[in-house]
Structures are given as structure tokens and as C-alpha cells.
Design a protein around this motif. Structure first.
Motif, PDB file in Angstrom:
ATOM      1  N   LYS A 671      -8.264 -11.836  -9.880  1.00 29.20           N
ATOM      2  CA  LYS A 671      -7.767 -12.096 -11.225  1.00 29.20           C
ATOM      3  C   LYS A 671      -6.539 -11.262 -11.524  1.00 29.20           C
ATOM      4  CE  LYS A 671     -10.807 -15.139 -12.424  1.00 29.20           C
ATOM      5  NZ  LYS A 671     -10.390 -16.547 -12.598  1.00 29.20           N
ATOM      6  N   GLU A 672      -6.207 -10.355 -10.598  1.00 29.59           N
ATOM      7  CA  GLU A 672      -5.010  -9.559 -10.784  1.00 29.59           C
ATOM      8  C   GLU A 672      -4.404  -9.250  -9.421  1.00 29.59           C
ATOM      9  OE1 GLU A 672      -6.149  -5.977 -12.753  1.00 29.59           O
ATOM     10  OE2 GLU A 672      -7.185  -5.160 -11.029  1.00 29.59           O
ATOM     11  N   LEU A 673      -3.098  -9.025  -9.423  1.00 27.28           N
ATOM     12  CA  LEU A 673      -2.357  -8.695  -8.209  1.00 27.28           C
ATOM     13  C   LEU A 673      -1.924  -7.241  -8.310  1.00 27.28           C
ATOM     14  CD1 LEU A 673      -0.909  -9.410  -5.581  1.00 27.28           C
ATOM     15  CD2 LEU A 673       1.030 -10.217  -6.956  1.00 27.28           C
ATOM     16  N   ASN A 674      -2.495  -6.406  -7.407  1.00 25.68           N
ATOM     17  CA  ASN A 674      -2.154  -4.988  -7.390  1.00 25.68           C
ATOM     18  C   ASN A 674      -0.931  -4.767  -6.500  1.00 25.68           C
ATOM     19  OD1 ASN A 674      -4.357  -4.331  -9.019  1.00 25.68           O
ATOM     20  ND2 ASN A 674      -5.721  -4.150  -7.249  1.00 25.68           N
ATOM     21  N   LEU A 675       0.016  -3.983  -7.002  1.00 24.85           N
ATOM     22  CA  LEU A 675       1.246  -3.696  -6.269  1.00 24.85           C
ATOM     23  C   LEU A 675       1.450  -2.194  -6.175  1.00 24.85           C
ATOM     24  CD1 LEU A 675       3.753  -6.274  -7.829  1.00 24.85           C
ATOM     25  CD2 LEU A 675       2.446  -6.514  -5.718  1.00 24.85           C
ATOM     26  N   ILE A 676       2.008  -1.778  -5.040  1.00 24.91           N
ATOM     27  CA  ILE A 676       2.505  -0.402  -4.861  1.00 24.91           C
ATOM     28  C   ILE A 676       3.998  -0.519  -4.599  1.00 24.91           C
ATOM     29  CG2 ILE A 676       2.448   1.652  -3.405  1.00 24.91           C
ATOM     30  CD1 ILE A 676      -0.484   1.095  -2.877  1.00 24.91           C
ATOM     31  N   ILE A 677       4.806   0.061  -5.478  1.00 19.75           N
ATOM     32  CA  ILE A 677       6.258  -0.095  -5.408  1.00 19.75           C
ATOM     33  C   ILE A 677       6.873   1.219  -4.933  1.00 19.75           C
ATOM     34  CG2 ILE A 677       8.347  -0.609  -6.710  1.00 19.75           C
ATOM     35  CD1 ILE A 677       6.659  -2.238  -8.633  1.00 19.75           C
ATOM     36  N   LYS A 678       7.648   1.148  -3.855  1.00 15.14           N
ATOM     37  CA  LYS A 678       8.419   2.295  -3.365  1.00 15.14           C
ATOM     38  C   LYS A 678       9.886   1.866  -3.294  1.00 15.14           C
ATOM     39  CE  LYS A 678       6.800   5.654  -2.224  1.00 15.14           C
ATOM     40  NZ  LYS A 678       6.150   6.158  -1.018  1.00 15.14           N
ATOM     41  N   ALA A 679      10.756   2.721  -3.798  1.00 21.06           N
ATOM     42  CA  ALA A 679      12.183   2.384  -3.831  1.00 21.06           C
ATOM     43  C   ALA A 679      13.001   3.614  -3.501  1.00 21.06           C
ATOM     44  CB  ALA A 679      12.568   1.813  -5.196  1.00 21.06           C
ATOM     45  N   ASP A 721      -5.105  -0.120   1.013  1.00 23.55           N
ATOM     46  CA  ASP A 721      -6.335  -0.598   1.655  1.00 23.55           C
ATOM     47  C   ASP A 721      -7.521  -0.448   0.727  1.00 23.55           C
ATOM     48  OD1 ASP A 721      -8.186  -1.430   3.489  1.00 23.55           O
ATOM     49  OD2 ASP A 721      -8.327   0.509   4.505  1.00 23.55           O
ATOM     50  N   ALA A 722      -7.574   0.653  -0.017  1.00 21.78           N
ATOM     51  CA  ALA A 722      -8.710   0.888  -0.903  1.00 21.78           C
ATOM     52  C   ALA A 722      -8.664   0.013  -2.148  1.00 21.78           C
ATOM     53  CB  ALA A 722      -8.757   2.363  -1.302  1.00 21.78           C
ATOM     54  N   SER A 723      -7.476  -0.313  -2.631  1.00 21.51           N
ATOM     55  CA  SER A 723      -7.342  -1.073  -3.879  1.00 21.51           C
ATOM     56  C   SER A 723      -6.933  -2.525  -3.669  1.00 21.51           C
ATOM     57  CB  SER A 723      -6.313  -0.384  -4.786  1.00 21.51           C
ATOM     58  OG  SER A 723      -5.081  -0.258  -4.115  1.00 21.51           O
ATOM     59  N   ASN A 724      -6.869  -2.986  -2.387  1.00 21.46           N
ATOM     60  CA  ASN A 724      -6.505  -4.370  -2.080  1.00 21.46           C
ATOM     61  C   ASN A 724      -5.153  -4.719  -2.711  1.00 21.46           C
ATOM     62  OD1 ASN A 724      -6.782  -6.876  -0.911  1.00 21.46           O
ATOM     63  ND2 ASN A 724      -8.099  -7.701  -2.507  1.00 21.46           N
ATOM     64  N   ALA A 725      -4.156  -3.922  -2.375  1.00 25.64           N
ATOM     65  CA  ALA A 725      -2.841  -4.076  -2.982  1.00 25.64           C
ATOM     66  C   ALA A 725      -1.819  -4.460  -1.928  1.00 25.64           C
ATOM     67  CB  ALA A 725      -2.414  -2.770  -3.669  1.00 25.64           C
ATOM     68  N   ILE A 726      -0.656  -4.916  -2.410  1.00 27.05           N
ATOM     69  CA  ILE A 726       0.497  -5.243  -1.574  1.00 27.05           C
ATOM     70  C   ILE A 726       1.555  -4.173  -1.810  1.00 27.05           C
ATOM     71  CG2 ILE A 726       2.309  -6.927  -1.115  1.00 27.05           C
ATOM     72  CD1 ILE A 726       0.424  -9.102  -2.088  1.00 27.05           C
ATOM     73  N   ILE A 727       2.181  -3.702  -0.724  1.00 22.64           N
ATOM     74  CA  ILE A 727       3.216  -2.674  -0.842  1.00 22.64           C
ATOM     75  C   ILE A 727       4.578  -3.364  -0.875  1.00 22.64           C
ATOM     76  CG2 ILE A 727       4.257  -0.651   0.233  1.00 22.64           C
ATOM     77  CD1 ILE A 727       1.591  -0.056   1.529  1.00 22.64           C
ATOM     78  N   ILE A 728       5.337  -3.082  -1.920  1.00 20.62           N
ATOM     79  CA  ILE A 728       6.688  -3.619  -2.083  1.00 20.62           C
ATOM     80  C   ILE A 728       7.672  -2.476  -1.869  1.00 20.62           C
ATOM     81  CG2 ILE A 728       8.295  -4.745  -3.649  1.00 20.62           C
ATOM     82  CD1 ILE A 728       6.004  -6.534  -2.807  1.00 20.62           C
ATOM     83  N   GLY A 729       8.534  -2.618  -0.857  1.00 24.63           N
ATOM     84  CA  GLY A 729       9.547  -1.607  -0.600  1.00 24.63           C
ATOM     85  C   GLY A 729      10.932  -2.135  -0.943  1.00 24.63           C
ATOM     86  N   PHE A 730      11.650  -1.387  -1.778  1.00 23.45           N
ATOM     87  CA  PHE A 730      12.982  -1.808  -2.194  1.00 23.45           C
ATOM     88  C   PHE A 730      13.974  -0.748  -1.724  1.00 23.45           C
ATOM     89  CE2 PHE A 730      16.512  -2.204  -5.243  1.00 23.45           C
ATOM     90  CZ  PHE A 730      16.762  -3.548  -5.132  1.00 23.45           C
ATOM     91  N   GLY A 731      14.735  -1.091  -0.674  1.00 24.63           N
ATOM     92  CA  GLY A 731      15.721  -0.170  -0.142  1.00 24.63           C
ATOM     93  C   GLY A 731      15.118   0.944   0.684  1.00 24.63           C
ATOM     94  N   VAL A 732      13.849   0.866   1.053  1.00 22.33           N
ATOM     95  CA  VAL A 732      13.199   1.884   1.881  1.00 22.33           C
ATOM     96  C   VAL A 732      12.469   1.187   3.021  1.00 22.33           C
ATOM     97  CG1 VAL A 732      12.931   3.536  -0.002  1.00 22.33           C
ATOM     98  CG2 VAL A 732      11.140   1.850   0.429  1.00 22.33           C
ATOM     99  N   ARG A 733      12.045   1.985   4.012  1.00 25.90           N
ATOM    100  CA  ARG A 733      11.352   1.443   5.189  1.00 25.90           C
ATOM    101  C   ARG A 733      10.055   2.218   5.407  1.00 25.90           C
ATOM    102  NH1 ARG A 733      12.013  -3.166   6.668  1.00 25.90           N
ATOM    103  NH2 ARG A 733      11.391  -2.618   8.777  1.00 25.90           N
ATOM    104  N   PRO A 734       9.069   1.591   6.016  1.00 26.24           N
ATOM    105  CA  PRO A 734       7.826   2.312   6.299  1.00 26.24           C
ATOM    106  C   PRO A 734       7.989   3.231   7.507  1.00 26.24           C
ATOM    107  CG  PRO A 734       7.662   0.058   7.084  1.00 26.24           C
ATOM    108  CD  PRO A 734       8.966   0.153   6.356  1.00 26.24           C
ATOM    109  N   GLU A 735       7.263   4.347   7.482  1.00 26.10           N
ATOM    110  CA  GLU A 735       7.227   5.227   8.630  1.00 26.10           C
ATOM    111  C   GLU A 735       6.448   4.573   9.778  1.00 26.10           C
ATOM    112  OE1 GLU A 735       5.422   8.765   7.212  1.00 26.10           O
ATOM    113  OE2 GLU A 735       7.174   9.418   6.038  1.00 26.10           O
ATOM    114  N   ALA A 736       6.598   5.142  10.977  1.00 21.01           N
ATOM    115  CA  ALA A 736       5.922   4.556  12.143  1.00 21.01           C
ATOM    116  C   ALA A 736       4.404   4.595  11.970  1.00 21.01           C
ATOM    117  CB  ALA A 736       6.341   5.304  13.412  1.00 21.01           C
TER     118      ALA A 736
END
Length: 873
Positions: A671-679, A721-736
Motif C-alpha cells: 500500500k506504500e512504496l518505501n524509498l531510500i534517497i542518496k544524492a 532489505d529490512a523495510s522492503n525499500a528501493i534505493i534511489i541514487g542521484f549523482g552517486v554510485r554504490p560501493e562494491a
């Protein structure tokens, strides 16, 4: 001349190295650590000075021995007195039990006699009553009683015969008297009774006839009466026999009930003793600790039903206790570790909660008298380019020069080096990441860590990581300060820097041994190996070689010609060809074994690394293996583990993605979309958040649970993983590490460089119209080591490709501290002076970026390509 080490001299005098160093300091003899060597003159001086101390210590040891013997004698005397007292108490207890048993027997005998007397009295009264009510006859009894029915009938026949004879005699006598009376008138004799004669004659005839009839009736009635008496006697005898039999059966059943109960209890006790003996034999056969036999192993997160089955109690008992604890649970709900321990303690049971790693591991118990010394297992760790491979090569060449060492085979990942008559096993492949991965699976295969630090470079990030991993595993660290032959080398600076991380040299009062070496010039290699052996002596490494083998898998692969090939390190026991073993989810029989030199061997003992063939599948690095006597047991255990792994895989949480968001909404699961935003900057976060807030949220609510500036880290993946969220990265990259964790846990990471594209994709996913046609595929990653100024070209980056393969046609982005500072194309890609099309991981290259010159050492260059993917409904 031969020199003597401080450690050996201290061992000769039975004291610690620290005490010996104190005496040497008092004598003004130079010595830095336990591994320092002394000249013969110093040794003679030490022995002369320490002779009184040695004699005093010998006297103390002798006094201690005498005191110990006296204490043992006193303990033996006390134990004998205690045993005698226990024996006397046991004798008294047995006497009391015997007296009590005799008393119970006498009471039971008296009770039985009383019952028999009462029964006899009742039978006597019954016989008297029957005799009184019996129909009596007037026939004379020639025998007072009958011994049996046949004797009775015979006596009755004799009585009837006598009665018949008497009746015949009386009849004959009566006829004679009648004839005499009839002759009286004819003879003229006087008849004094003339008158009554006629009356008396007929009267006598009548009486005689009546008597005869009566006698016949008596005869007939006597026959009926006797038959009746015979039937009554027979019936009486039958009833008496049946009654006696009934009483005897009741008495026997009463006695047999007690015996049967005792026999049942004795059988149950014998069965319990036999079961315990079987468990002890099985535990001894599997080298398990007998003190842990009654401990129930409960998997972590077990349900109420599973815990009840493991403890062998009704599930209602556990549910009732949970209700009293204020935590009511159903049969299928999982229990926490604390709840499991509380319930088990209330039930009086000893339990051990097993983690997933502990479930797949084995525990063994070895008798100390069976343990024998084993070679140490050493892992070399450190920063990149500090000389790990060079050190291993130098050790290999040293061993070959001595003619005793084996070569280092990269395919097997381990090597063994001979130092005198002793052996050291080196694990070649694990860097700190592999080391940590193996330790996470419960594999503690390393005894000693050699931390190699370049004297001209100092402590680097991977050096600190290696220190932390070694300390977490509880493994002692020996520091090898390498490259001391290079200009600008400063070993003391390295020592000073390492003290900040808790690695303190022995000469500075710490616990870590330091050795200055040069791997290329082969300086200090012998001293390093002797230091390793000295540390191994301190650890007193031992193992039981005379049992079934167990150990850990160092690495495994699938070979086209040989099948599953695993490199294993034996930690206890002896591994032989033909043994059936289980390693993680794999099982099989050892068909062949190869030593580090590639030679075939038939067995491998503790601390030996061998390559084995014959497993049915490829195990994972760090998996523990053990040998089973029966391959069916091995197969069953592997099948159970595989089934459990499949069930866990099926039960894994399926995280929401932008592709499946609409279908998940249709199934009413989200019923809701959880997001994690990193910029890269805070302004981008605010702009993206403001655009998301303006979307229509009537069907699904968009919830930003975390937003921050910086690269996407592993912590962000754990939160998603714990909150069933999607990670949105704006202008950043994930670490290895974050990228690897996201792939493992199924967390989606979306990176954007244009804000409207992120808004469009999220809005399209919300209304079910998202059909991506372009997919970004990462091809490789390179680390910038240095920069060079090239005429007519500009700044070129000297790089080392760490992952994948960089191609000249790839698009690239330059990442600095997790922030994307450039996106574009590769202008030039060279190896040495040649232009190349691609460079694989592990090779160095020079990279020039198109229209970008601000490249700095430490930057990451990520290559990627855009693949066109067919749309799917």
C-alpha cells in the motif's frame, strides 16, 4: 660459533622469556625480545649468575613436589575414608532394606495364613450345613466315611447284599414257626394260645408281606438314594475342586502381579541403560563430549511445534508457559532465543540455540592424551602492493634451496615449507575479504597471521582492515616490515603507526613480534620463519591424528575433465582415499588426493592441505567437512541440508522493484512504496522529494524512509532489505560491498543523473506502465594509482583494473568518494605504449578521459554499457 636464543635459555631454566629478559637487563646484557640471540660468553655469565637461582628454584620445585605428594596422600586418605564411610552407610542401608523386606514378607505370610484359615473355616461350616440338610437313611454304615466315589458304591453294594441275606433268613424262620403251629391240633397237644392263633397267623402273614414289600421298597429306594448320594458327592467334589482352583489362581495372580510389575520395571531400566550405553558409544565413535549428551540442540528461530518435538513434551505445556510469560504464541510461530532458553529452563532441560553456521558445523571432543603437535597454519595479509606475493615467493625459493620445501601452487591455494625438521603450512589465496567470508561461516583455519607492511609506504586502509579481521578472529599477528632495502624505508615509523591500532612490538612492551625483511633481497626470511615457529610453540598447537578426518574447504571449482575439485585443509584426524565425507551441501567419496606439489598421496594429516576429487557438487569456501563411516549417512546429511537450503530460498522475502510494483499493488501486498534517497548534494534530495510529494498518492503512498548525502553504502542496503525499500541514487554510485549485498539480498538500486527521469520511472511504475527498454550493465572498475602529463593529450591516469574488463567502447563515469564527478567516454586506452581494445582485471593500463583532466589518485573509473532489452508484459 653457535648462539643461544633468549627463549631457549629461559626454557632451560624453567622460566618465562619475560623473567629471563629481566635478569639479562639486571646483568647489563643486551637483549630486546625472546627471539634475540646471545653470545657464548654472555651465556656462560648468565649460567654462572643464575646458578644460585636455579638451585633455589630446584629446592622450591622439590618442596612443591613434596607438598604436592603430601596433598595427594592426604586427598587419597580422605577419599579412602569417604569411600569407607559410604560403604558402611551402604551396608547399613542394605541391612535396613533387608529387614524391611523380611518384615513385609512376614506380614504377607501371616495375612495369607489368616485367609487360608478363614477359608478352611468357611468350608467346614459349609460341609456341616450340607451334612445337616442331607437326606439320611437307616442303612447301617460299615465304613464311617468314603475315600472316593468308587469305594462308596462298593460299600453300598455289600450292604445291599447283607440286607438281602438277612431278609431271606427271616423269611425262612417265619415259615418254620407257621408249620409248627399248624401241627399242634393234629397231634392233640395243648394249645395255650388257641384263641389268638388265627388272628396271629394272618397278622404274621400280613406283616411278613408288608415287611417284604417294605424291604423291596427299601431296596428300590436305597438304589435311588445311593445314586442320588453319588451325584451329590460328585457335584460336591467338583465344586470343592473348582473353588480350590479358583482360590489358587487368585493367589497366583496376586503374587504374579507384583512380580510382573517388578519385571516390567527391570526391563524398562535395562532398556534405558542400553539406550544410554548406545548413545555413549555413538558419542565416543563421533568424538563428542560426553558432558553434552543431555544438551538438546535447537535451531535458531524454531517454532513452538518444533521445540516441543525436540524436547519430547506436549506442545500445550510450552504454550501454557508462554502464556504465563506474557507472550502467547501459536504452534507455527517462531520463538526468540531468550524464550527458548526460558521455556527449556522451566521444563528442566538443557538446550543450546544453534545459529545457521553452527547447524552446518561439527563439534568434537578429543582426549588430551590423544593430542599430538601439529604444524601451524599461516595466512599472509596486508595492503595491495606491500609484497604478499613476493614474500611467498621468497619463502618458496628458500625452501627449495634447502631441498626440503614444496612449491607454492596457485591452483591449490596452499603450500608447506620445511624449517629444519618442522613444517609450516601457508594459505596462499585468502585476502582479508576471503578471510572474513570464511570466518563468517565459522571457519577458523588460520593459527597465525603475518601482517606485511611496506616500510616505505606505512599503514594503509587495507592494512587496518587486515588488523581488524585478525583481531576479530582472535588470531595472533606477526608483523613483517617489508622493503627495508628501499630508499626512504623507515621501519620505526611503521611500528609507531601500528601502535595506534593496538599492534605494539615486544621490544616496546607489547605482545606482537616484528621482523624486518626484504622479500626481493631475501633478507630476514629465516628469522621470520623462526619467529612463526616460536609463536607456534607459545600457542602449543595440537590435534588428534588417530581419528576420522575433519577440516575446512579453502576453495573449490568445477573442472571440465575432473569434475568437482576442492582444496581442503585437514584440522584433525587423517583423511584417506576412499573416505566418505560431507562438505556443506556436497558429499561423496575421495577418489584421489594431490599434495601442494601436484603429487598423488594416499592420506593427509592435521594441518595438511590437499586437493580432493570425488564430490558430487562444488562446496563453498569455508564449508566444514567431516568423514563418515557409512556413505549413506553422508548422503542423508547432505540431502537434509540441501532440502533446508531450498526451503529457506523459497521463503526469502521478495523485495519490491519498480518492475513488479504495479502487480504487487494489484495483489494488495503493498500500500506504500518505501524509498531510500542518496544524492551528491542536499539540494538534489530536496528537489526529488518535492517532486515525489506532488504525485498522486491515492492508490500507493510514496514514503521516503531515509535520505542522505554521499555514496550508497552497505548500511543503506541493510535498511532497504529490512523495510522492503528501493534505493534511489542521484549523482552517486554504490560501493562494491553495497552492490554485492544488494545482489545477494535482492534489493533494487536505481541510479539517475537526470531528476525528471527518476520521477517518470517512479510515476510509471505506480500506474503500471513502466516497461524499461534500456538496461545498464557494468563492465569493469579501475582504480587510479597515479596521473601522468602526456604532451598533446593532457592528463592520463595510471590505473589497475580491479573488477571485470574495461573496453575502449565502454561509457565511463569517474567516482570520487562515492560521488560521480564525470560521465563520458574513454579517449585512449593503453598498455605500456600500445593501444588496446580492452584490459582485464589484474592488469595495469593507462586511461585518458574525453574532455576531462581533473583526475586524482584514488578515483574509481567505472565502465558500463547500455543494452537494449525487449519489452515484456
Amino acid at each position: 660459533m653457535a648462539k643461544t636464543r633468549v627463549h631457549d635459555l629461559a626454557k632451560e631454566y624453567g622460566m618465562s622469556s619475560k623473567e629471563m629478559l629481566g635478569h639479562l637487563q639486571d646483568m647489563k646484557i643486551p637483549a630486546k625480545s625472546a627471539s634475540s640471540t646471545l653470545e657464548d660468553a654472555y651465556v656462560s655469565m648468565v649460567r654462572k649468575k643464575l646458578k644460585p637461582i636455579l638451585e633455589a628454584r630446584a629446592a622450591e620445585i622439590e618442596a612443591a613436589k613434596r607438598a604436592e605428594e603430601e596433598a595427594r596422600a592426604e586427598e587419597a586418605r580422605i577419599a579412602a575414608e569417604k569411600a569407607e564411610a559410604e560403604r558402611i552407610a551402604a551396608e547399613e542401608r542394605r541391612e535396613r532394606e533387608r529387614a524391611e523386606e523380611e518384615r513385609r514378607r512376614a506380614a504377607a505370610e501371616a495375612e495369607r495364613k489368616a485367609r487360608e484359615e478363614a477359608k478352611a473355616e468357611a468350608e467346614r461350616k459349609a460341609r456341616e450345613e450340607a451334612e445337616k440338610n442331607r437326606v439320611r437313611d437307616n442303612a447301617p454304615k460299615s465304613v464311617p466315611s468314603f475315600t472316593s466315589l468308587l469305594d462308596q458304591i462298593a460299600q453300598q453294594e455289600q450292604i445291599l447284599k447283607q440286607q438281602a441275606e438277612e431278609a431271606a433268613q427271616k423269611k425262612a424262620a417265619g415259615q418254620g414257626r407257621g408249620a409248627k403251629r399248624a401241627e399242634g391240633p393234629r397231634g392233640g397237644a395243648k394249645r395255650p394260645e388257641a384263641a389268638p392263633a388265627p388272628a396271629s397267623a394272618p397278622s404274621g402273614d400280613a406283616n411278613g408281606r408288608r415287611r417284604g414289600k417294605k424291604g423291596r421298597r427299601g431296596e428300590d429306594g436305597g438304589e435311588d438314594r445311593y445314586s442320588r448320594m453319588a451325584r451329590e458327592a460328585e457335584a460336591y467334589n467338583r465344586s470343592r475342586v473348582l473353588e480350590e482352583a479358583r482360590v489358587a489362581v487368585e493367589e497366583a495372580s496376586r503374587e504374579s502381579t507384583g512380580r510382573r510389575k517388578r519385571r516390567k520395571e527391570r526391563r524398562q531400566k535395562q532398556a534405558a541403560e542400553a539406550a544410554m550405553e548406545h548413545r555413549i558409544e555413538e558419542a565416543l565413535a563421533n568424538d563428542q563430549d560426553l558432558s553434552q549428551l543431555d544438551t538438546v540442540k535447537v535451531p535458531q528461530g524454531s517454532t513452538v511445534s518444533e521445540l516441543a518435538d525436540l524436547l519430547g513434551v506436549p506442545a500445550n505445556d510450552i504454550i501454557k508457559r508462554l502464556f504465563l510469560l506474557g507472550t502467547p504464541l501459536t504452534l507455527t510461530e517462531s520463538m526468540s532465543d531468550e524464550l527458548i532458553e526460558l521455556v527449556a529452563d522451566d521444563l528442566g532441560r538443557d538446550v543450546k540455540v544453534m545459529t545457521k553456521e553452527e547447524e552446518n558445523s561439527f563439534t568434537f571432543y578429543d582426549d588430551p592424551k590423544d593430542l599430538k603437535p601439529r604444524p601451524p597454519v599461516v595466512t599472509v595479509m596486508g595492503h595491495v602492493d606491500h609484497g604478499k606475493t613476493s614474500l611467498l615467493d621468497a619463502i618458496r625459493h628458500t625452501g627449495v634451496a634447502e631441498g626440503e620445501a614444496g612449491g607454492i601452487t596457485q591452483a591449490i591455494g596452499a603450500s608447506q615449507v620445511k624449517v629444519g625438521d618442522r613444517t609450516i603450512t601457508f594459505i596462499d589465496t585468502p585476502g582479508h575479504e576471503t578471510f572474513t567470508a570464511m570466518r563468517a561461516r565459522g571457519a577458523k583455519v588460520t593459527d597465525i597471521v603475518i601482517l606485511i607492511v611496506a616500510a616505505d609506504d606505512g599503514v594503509m586502509p587495507q592494512t587496518v582492515e587486515s588488523i581488524n579481521h585478525a583481531k576479530a578472529a582472535g588470531v595472533p599477528i606477526i608483523v613483517a616490515v617489508n622493503k627495508i632495502d628501499k630508499p626512504g624505508a623507515n621501519p620505526d615509523k611503521v611500528r609507531q603507526e601500528l601502535t595506534e591500532y593496538g599492534v605494539i612490538p615486544e621490544e616496546w612492551g607489547g605482545q606482537n613480534m616484528f621482523v624486518n625483511i626484504s622479500a626481493k633481497q631475501k633478507i630476514g626470511i629465516d628469522e621470520l620463519l623462526e619467529t612463526v615457529l616460536l609463536q607456534a610453540d607459545v600457542l602449543e598447537l595440537k590435534a588428534n591424528p588417530d581419528t576420522f578426518a575433519s577440516g575446512n574447504v579453502l576453495e573449490a571449482k568445477l573442472d571440465r575433465g575432473r569434475g568437482s575439485v576442492a582444496t581442503v585443509l585437514v584440522t584433525r584426524g587423517t583423511l584417506r582415499i576412499g573416505d566418505a565425507l560431507v562438505a556443506g551441501l556436497s558429499y561423496g567419496r575421495v577418489r584421489a588426493m594431490l599434495d601442494p606439489k601436484g603429487n598423488s598421496v594416499t592420506e593427509a594429516g592435521p594441518s595438511d592441505a590437499v586437493e580432493i576429487l570425488g564430490l558430487q557438487s562444488v562446496p563453498m569456501a569455508g564449508d566444514e567437512f567431516r568423514v563418515f563411516q557409512d556413505d549413506r549417512d553422508a548422503r542423508d546429511l547432505a540431502d537434509q541440508r540441501a532440502l533446508k537450503a531450498r526451503i529457506e530460498e523459497q521463503n526469502r522475502v521478495k523485495h519490491v522493484t519498480l518492475e513488479n510494483l504495479f502487480d504487487t499493488m494489484a495483489d494488495a501486498e503493498v500500500k506504500e512504496l518505501n524509498l531510500i534517497i542518496k544524492a551528491d548534494v542536499q539540494g538534489s534530495i530536496e528537489a526529488l522529494q518535492d517532486s515525489l510529494d506532488k504525485m498522486d498518492q491515492s492508490e500507493v503512498r510514496i514514503n521516503t524512509i531515509h535520505s542522505a548525502v554521499g555514496a550508497i553504502t552497505e548500511t543503506d542496503v541493510v535498511l532497504a532489505d529490512a523495510s522492503n525499500a528501493i534505493i534511489i541514487g542521484f549523482g552517486v554510485r554504490p560501493e562494491a560491498k553495497a552492490r554485492a549485498a544488494a545482489e545477494r539480498d535482492g534489493v533494487e538500486i536505481r541510479t539517475y543523473s537526470v531528476i525528471y527521469k527518476a520521477i517518470e520511472e517512479i510515476d510509471a511504475a505506480r500506474i503500471g506502465m513502466l516497461k524499461p527498454t534500456e538496461v545498464e550493465v557494468q563492465t569493469g572498475t579501475a582504480e587510479v594509482r597515479d596521473t601522468f602529463k602526456v604532451p598533446k593529450v593532457g592528463i592520463a591516469a595510471g590505473c589497475m583494473v580491479s573488477e571485470g574488463e574495461l573496453s575502449r567502447d565502454d561509457r565511463v563515469r569517474l567516482v570520487r568518494d562515492g560521488i560521480v564527478v564525470y560521465e563520458g567516454k574513454i579517449a585512449s586506452l593503453r598498455r605500456y605504449k600500445d593501444d588496446v581494445k580492452s584490459v582485464k582485471a589484474g592488469f595495469e593500463c593507462g586511461i585518458g578521459l574525453e574532455n576531462f583532466q581533473d583526475v586524482k589518485p584514488g578515483d574509481q573509473i567505472e565502465g558500463y554499457r547500455i543494452d537494449q532489452v525487449a519489452r515484456t508484459e
